[in-house]
Scaffold this motif. Sequence first.
Motif, PDB file in Angstrom:
ATOM      1  N   ASP A 160      20.136 -30.250 -45.864  1.00 21.72           N
ATOM      2  CA  ASP A 160      19.196 -30.244 -44.746  1.00 21.72           C
ATOM      3  C   ASP A 160      19.481 -31.334 -43.724  1.00 21.72           C
ATOM      4  O   ASP A 160      18.709 -31.518 -42.776  1.00 21.72           O
ATOM      5  CB  ASP A 160      17.759 -30.423 -45.263  1.00 21.72           C
ATOM      6  N   ASP A 161      20.578 -32.065 -43.887  1.00 20.39           N
ATOM      7  CA  ASP A 161      20.823 -33.233 -43.041  1.00 20.39           C
ATOM      8  C   ASP A 161      20.770 -32.901 -41.553  1.00 20.39           C
ATOM      9  O   ASP A 161      20.098 -33.603 -40.778  1.00 20.39           O
ATOM     10  CB  ASP A 161      22.179 -33.866 -43.374  1.00 20.39           C
ATOM     11  N   GLU A 162      21.474 -31.876 -41.120  1.00 16.95           N
ATOM     12  CA  GLU A 162      21.551 -31.567 -39.688  1.00 16.95           C
ATOM     13  C   GLU A 162      20.169 -31.264 -39.125  1.00 16.95           C
ATOM     14  O   GLU A 162      19.787 -31.772 -38.062  1.00 16.95           O
ATOM     15  CB  GLU A 162      22.501 -30.394 -39.446  1.00 16.95           C
ATOM     16  N   ARG A 163      19.416 -30.443 -39.820  1.00 15.57           N
ATOM     17  CA  ARG A 163      18.075 -30.073 -39.347  1.00 15.57           C
ATOM     18  C   ARG A 163      17.155 -31.275 -39.323  1.00 15.57           C
ATOM     19  O   ARG A 163      16.436 -31.510 -38.336  1.00 15.57           O
ATOM     20  CB  ARG A 163      17.480 -28.985 -40.249  1.00 15.57           C
TER      21      ARG A 163
ATOM     22  N   ALA B  81      14.028 -35.328 -36.455  1.00 12.84           N
ATOM     23  CA  ALA B  81      13.621 -36.736 -36.354  1.00 12.84           C
ATOM     24  C   ALA B  81      13.875 -37.272 -34.951  1.00 12.84           C
ATOM     25  O   ALA B  81      13.051 -38.008 -34.393  1.00 12.84           O
ATOM     26  CB  ALA B  81      14.362 -37.575 -37.391  1.00 12.84           C
ATOM     27  N   MET B  82      15.001 -36.902 -34.354  1.00  8.04           N
ATOM     28  CA  MET B  82      15.308 -37.366 -33.020  1.00  8.04           C
ATOM     29  C   MET B  82      14.348 -36.787 -31.990  1.00  8.04           C
ATOM     30  O   MET B  82      13.942 -37.467 -31.037  1.00  8.04           O
ATOM     31  CB  MET B  82      16.759 -37.023 -32.672  1.00  8.04           C
ATOM     32  N   GLU B  83      13.950 -35.546 -32.176  1.00  6.43           N
ATOM     33  CA  GLU B  83      12.963 -34.941 -31.279  1.00  6.43           C
ATOM     34  C   GLU B  83      11.617 -35.631 -31.414  1.00  6.43           C
ATOM     35  O   GLU B  83      10.965 -35.950 -30.411  1.00  6.43           O
ATOM     36  CB  GLU B  83      12.822 -33.446 -31.587  1.00  6.43           C
TER      37      GLU B  83
ATOM     38  N   ALA C  93      13.313 -42.982 -35.553  1.00  2.00           N
ATOM     39  CA  ALA C  93      13.936 -41.698 -35.880  1.00  2.00           C
ATOM     40  C   ALA C  93      14.711 -41.793 -37.193  1.00  2.00           C
ATOM     41  O   ALA C  93      14.686 -40.868 -38.016  1.00  2.00           O
ATOM     42  CB  ALA C  93      14.854 -41.253 -34.749  1.00  2.00           C
ATOM     43  N   ARG C  94      15.411 -42.905 -37.386  1.00  3.81           N
ATOM     44  CA  ARG C  94      16.139 -43.093 -38.646  1.00  3.81           C
ATOM     45  C   ARG C  94      15.177 -43.116 -39.830  1.00  3.81           C
ATOM     46  O   ARG C  94      15.456 -42.525 -40.886  1.00  3.81           O
ATOM     47  CB  ARG C  94      16.943 -44.393 -38.600  1.00  3.81           C
TER      48      ARG C  94
END
Length: 266
Positions: free
Chosen positions: A117-120, A125-127, A153-154
Amino acid sequence: MTAPGATVRARGVGVAVDGHRILDGVDVDVRPGELLALVGPNGAGKSTLLGVLSGDTVPTTGTVELGGRELRRHAARDLARVRGVQLQQQGLAFGFRVEDVVRMGRSPWHRTPAEDDDERVVAEAMERADVAALGQRHFPTLSGGEQARTSFARLLAQATPVLMLDEPTAALDIRHQEALLDVLRRTVRAGAAAVVVLHDLSLAAAYADRVCVLADGRVRADGPPAEVLTGALLSEVYGHPVDVVEHAGHLLVVPVRTPSPLQEVL
């Protein structure tokens, strides 16, 4: 591994450095579904207490438990999957891109099914932290507020059930202060537990479910904002007269200012 929704429980916590007692006999809980704000004057012990609750600072006395198990008995990797920490200082010396910094939050999930799920998770988180447009920027080139949002975000990308933040709004403008705390409150409403160090007492009143007031290393009050944030207590703790007023259904904490001689003449 501790199950999601675990409570962090500190009892009788004390911290002494070079004979100086920074915390003394502190009892506090960080519970699922609650946003706890730690407030108090400079030197009250807020950041030290957050360090104790996160496991980064070993208390001189007392105990800290996570999910009913002593914090020190949790393996470091397991702990990183349960609680995430956002510090005041970002501590990145190299020119990583914002997207890479946020992706660092996924490191505890390396070689686990959650890695799929890393990419999603990173994109979401960035959004949520409003840094998607900064993804290709290098971290050192960002403003202080942009760096703080990237660190947030991180933290969100780490996807832990317990979140701990040390003055995350200090470098943010009004819009992003409100947005960050709104995201944090929504995360708590979804079942997470969160503890945040805040200097802005009006923000604490607006967003926290509970407020813990620290002074001289001790807990002076712990409870709902309306019960804890009183003019009398805050005036005593901060050593400056304070009024607490209600406006549009929210508590506002306002320092009492003595008119200058020029103002009195005018």
